[in-house]
Design a protein around this motif. Structure first.
Motif, mmCIF file in Angstrom:
data_model
loop_
_atom_site.group_PDB
_atom_site.id
_atom_site.type_symbol
_atom_site.label_atom_id
_atom_site.label_comp_id
_atom_site.label_asym_id
_atom_site.label_seq_id
_atom_site.Cartn_x
_atom_site.Cartn_y
_atom_site.Cartn_z
ATOM 1 N N PRO A 42 0.821 -1.218 0.000
ATOM 2 C CA PRO A 42 0.000 0.000 0.000
ATOM 3 C C PRO A 42 0.854 1.267 0.000
ATOM 4 O O PRO A 42 1.910 1.316 0.633
ATOM 5 C CB PRO A 42 -0.804 -0.121 1.304
ATOM 6 C CG PRO A 42 -0.830 -1.586 1.603
ATOM 7 C CD PRO A 42 0.493 -2.114 1.128
ATOM 8 N N ILE A 43 0.381 2.287 -0.728
ATOM 9 C CA ILE A 43 1.072 3.570 -0.801
ATOM 10 C C ILE A 43 0.339 4.582 0.080
ATOM 11 O O ILE A 43 -0.879 4.732 -0.015
ATOM 12 C CB ILE A 43 1.115 4.101 -2.248
ATOM 13 C CG1 ILE A 43 1.718 3.045 -3.174
ATOM 14 C CG2 ILE A 43 1.928 5.398 -2.323
ATOM 15 C CD1 ILE A 43 1.604 3.410 -4.648
ATOM 16 N N GLU A 44 1.081 5.274 0.934
ATOM 17 C CA GLU A 44 0.475 6.256 1.840
ATOM 18 C C GLU A 44 0.184 7.574 1.115
ATOM 19 O O GLU A 44 1.037 8.091 0.397
ATOM 20 C CB GLU A 44 1.422 6.530 3.016
ATOM 21 C CG GLU A 44 1.755 5.297 3.846
ATOM 22 C CD GLU A 44 2.855 5.578 4.842
ATOM 23 O OE1 GLU A 44 3.397 6.712 4.839
ATOM 24 O OE2 GLU A 44 3.199 4.683 5.628
ATOM 25 N N LYS A 45 -1.019 8.081 1.284
ATOM 26 C CA LYS A 45 -1.394 9.430 0.829
ATOM 27 C C LYS A 45 -1.014 9.707 -0.615
ATOM 28 O O LYS A 45 -0.345 10.691 -0.932
ATOM 29 C CB LYS A 45 -0.744 10.483 1.751
ATOM 30 C CG LYS A 45 -1.175 10.378 3.204
ATOM 31 C CD LYS A 45 -0.477 11.408 4.071
ATOM 32 C CE LYS A 45 -0.905 11.284 5.520
ATOM 33 N NZ LYS A 45 -0.206 12.268 6.386
ATOM 34 N N THR A 46 -1.474 8.846 -1.516
ATOM 35 C CA THR A 46 -1.227 9.044 -2.939
ATOM 36 C C THR A 46 -2.501 9.469 -3.651
ATOM 37 O O THR A 46 -3.614 9.160 -3.204
ATOM 38 C CB THR A 46 -0.684 7.755 -3.594
ATOM 39 O OG1 THR A 46 -0.497 7.986 -4.997
ATOM 40 C CG2 THR A 46 -1.659 6.591 -3.412
ATOM 41 N N ASN A 47 -2.327 10.166 -4.742
ATOM 42 C CA ASN A 47 -3.468 10.570 -5.569
ATOM 43 C C ASN A 47 -3.834 9.505 -6.595
ATOM 44 O O ASN A 47 -4.784 9.673 -7.352
ATOM 45 C CB ASN A 47 -3.157 11.886 -6.290
ATOM 46 C CG ASN A 47 -3.203 13.076 -5.341
ATOM 47 O OD1 ASN A 47 -4.267 13.547 -4.969
ATOM 48 N ND2 ASN A 47 -2.033 13.556 -4.938
ATOM 49 N N HIS A 48 -3.077 8.416 -6.623
ATOM 50 C CA HIS A 48 -3.419 7.298 -7.494
ATOM 51 C C HIS A 48 -4.538 6.489 -6.836
ATOM 52 O O HIS A 48 -4.293 5.629 -5.996
ATOM 53 C CB HIS A 48 -2.196 6.397 -7.715
ATOM 54 C CG HIS A 48 -1.141 7.005 -8.585
ATOM 55 N ND1 HIS A 48 -1.207 6.990 -9.961
ATOM 56 C CD2 HIS A 48 0.005 7.644 -8.261
ATOM 57 C CE1 HIS A 48 -0.145 7.603 -10.461
ATOM 58 N NE2 HIS A 48 0.609 8.002 -9.454
ATOM 59 N N SER A 49 -5.759 6.761 -7.195
ATOM 60 C CA SER A 49 -6.902 6.054 -6.606
ATOM 61 C C SER A 49 -8.053 6.018 -7.607
ATOM 62 O O SER A 49 -9.036 6.740 -7.455
ATOM 63 C CB SER A 49 -7.355 6.726 -5.305
ATOM 64 O OG SER A 49 -7.630 8.095 -5.535
ATOM 65 N N PRO A 50 -7.932 5.211 -8.679
ATOM 66 C CA PRO A 50 -8.963 5.174 -9.726
ATOM 67 C C PRO A 50 -10.286 4.620 -9.217
ATOM 68 O O PRO A 50 -10.327 3.809 -8.287
ATOM 69 C CB PRO A 50 -8.354 4.241 -10.782
ATOM 70 C CG PRO A 50 -7.397 3.385 -10.022
ATOM 71 C CD PRO A 50 -6.836 4.262 -8.945
#
Length: 294
Positions: A257-265
Motif C-alpha cells: 500500500p502507498i500512503e497518501k497518494t493521488n493514485h486512486s482510480p
C-alpha cells in the motif's frame, strides 16, 4: 437499433460537441469521413446547416431549425425503441475491461440471475478503448471499467461503484519488498513500468496527472501495451508498477500500500444518456444497490 440515418447523428454530435474533430472522436471515425457524411446530408436536404467560415462551425438559421426538429425526432425514436422492448425479452449486453479483478461484478451478476429467472446478462470483454467504443456505438447497453475510460464522452453517464487502492508492485528481491507501506517520497525516483498511450490515452493521462499531484515527474523505464506485458516486465526486474493489489496474481510479486497518494482510480458502471430499456434499468438498479452494501 437506429431509425434515423447515421449522418443525422453525426450532425447532432457536431452541434453538441462544438467541432467536427470532437464529433469524429466521439464516434470513432475520421474527421474526413464525418465531414463527408454531413456534406452529403446538406446536399440531400438542399440547405447549408453550418457556417464554416470561422474557427468552429456555427449553425445557420436553417441549421438551428433542423437541429431542433431532429432532436425531437431522436427523442421520439428513443421512446419508440424503449417501448418495444417490453414485447421482446432480450439479454442485457454488458461490456467490461477486465484490467482489474472483477470478483464483485461476477458475484453481483450471479446473484441477479438467481433472483431474476430468465433475465440474461451477456458479458463481453474489451480493452479500454474498445469498451468505450462499444458503448458509444450501441454494441452494448452498459459497461464496467475505470472512470478514466468514460469521463470525456458527453453522451455517456457513469456512476462510481467503488474505488481502488493503488499499490507499489515489485519483486520480492526489491529493497522495499518487506515494507508494510511505502510513501510517495520513497517511490518517486523508482523506474516505473506503466501502461502506454497505445493501451489507453485516457488512462495514461490520468496516471501522469496523479503523479503530478503527488509532486513528481515519473521516471519511466517501460511503456507496456497490455497489462500482461506490464506484469511480465515487473517480474523480469525491468521496473516497478503502481496498480491495484487485486490484479496481482504472480507469486513472485509483492503489492505494498502507498500512503497518501493521488493514485486512486474509481470503478464505474457506464451507460448512454437518455431513457434506458426496462431490463437495463432493472439491472442498473440492482448493481447500484449491490455495490452500495459492500
Amino acid at each position: 437499433m437506429s431509425i434515423l440515418e447515421k449522418k443525422v447523428y453525426y450532425f447532432i454530435s457536431v452541434v453538441e460537441e462544438g467541432s467536427f474533430s470532437a464529433a469524429a472522436k466521439k464516434y470513432f471515425v475520421s474527421q474526413a469521413n464525418l465531414s463527408k457524411q454531413i456534406a452529403q446530408l446538406e446536399k440531400e436536404i438542399g440547405i447549408e446547416l453550418f457556417d464554416r467560415n470561422g474557427y468552429r462551425p456555427v449553425l445557420t438559421d436553417a441549421g438551428k431549425y433542423f437541429y431542433d426538429k431532429v432532436c425531437q425526432l431522436k427523442k421520439k425514436e428513443d421512446e419508440l425503441i424503449n417501448g418495444l422492448d417490453r414485447f421482446v425479452p432480450c439479454a442485457v449486453k454488458a461490456g467490461f475491461t477486465g484490467l482489474f479483478e472483477n470478483r464483485e461484478l461476477i458475484e453481483a451478476i450471479r446473484n441477479y440471475q438467481d433472483e431474476h429467472s430468465g433475465h440474461e446478462i451477456d458479458l463481453s470483454r474489451y480493452d479500454f478503448e474498445g469498451c468505450a467504443k462499444a458503448l458509444v456505438e450501441e454494441q452494448v447497453d452498459i459497461c464496467f471499467g475505470l472512470e478514466s475510460i468514460f469521463k470525456r464522452y458527453r453522451n455517456i453517464k457513469y456512476e462510481i461503484l467503488h474505488g481502488y487502492d493503488i499499490c507499489f508492485v515489485c519483486t520480492k528481491k526489491h529493497p522495499l519488498a518487506k515494507s508494510k507501506t511505502v510513501s510517495v517520497e520513497q517511490i518517486k525516483n523508482e523506474g516505473l513500468v506503466i501502461l502506454s498511450k497505445k493501451f489507453s490515452s485516457d488512462y495514461y493521462n490520468d496516471f501522469m496527472e496523479s503523479c503530478k499531484k503527488d509532486g513528481y515527474v515519473p521516471k519511466i523505464n517501460v511503456e507496456a501495451n497490455s497489462f500482461d506485458e506490464l506484469i511480465l516486465s515487473v517480474c523480469l526486474g525491468e521496473g516497478v508498477a503502481l496498480c491495484g493489489e487485486s490484479s496481482i496474481r504472480e507469486e513472485g510479486l509483492i503489492a505494498i500500500p502507498i500512503e497518501k497518494t493521488n493514485h486512486s482510480p474509481n470503478y464505474v458502471v457506464a451507460y448512454r444518456s437518455g431513457p434506458q430499456k426496462s431490463n437495463v434499468e432493472n439491472f442498473l438498479k440492482y448493481i447500484r444497490d449491490y455495490f452500495a452494501t459492500l
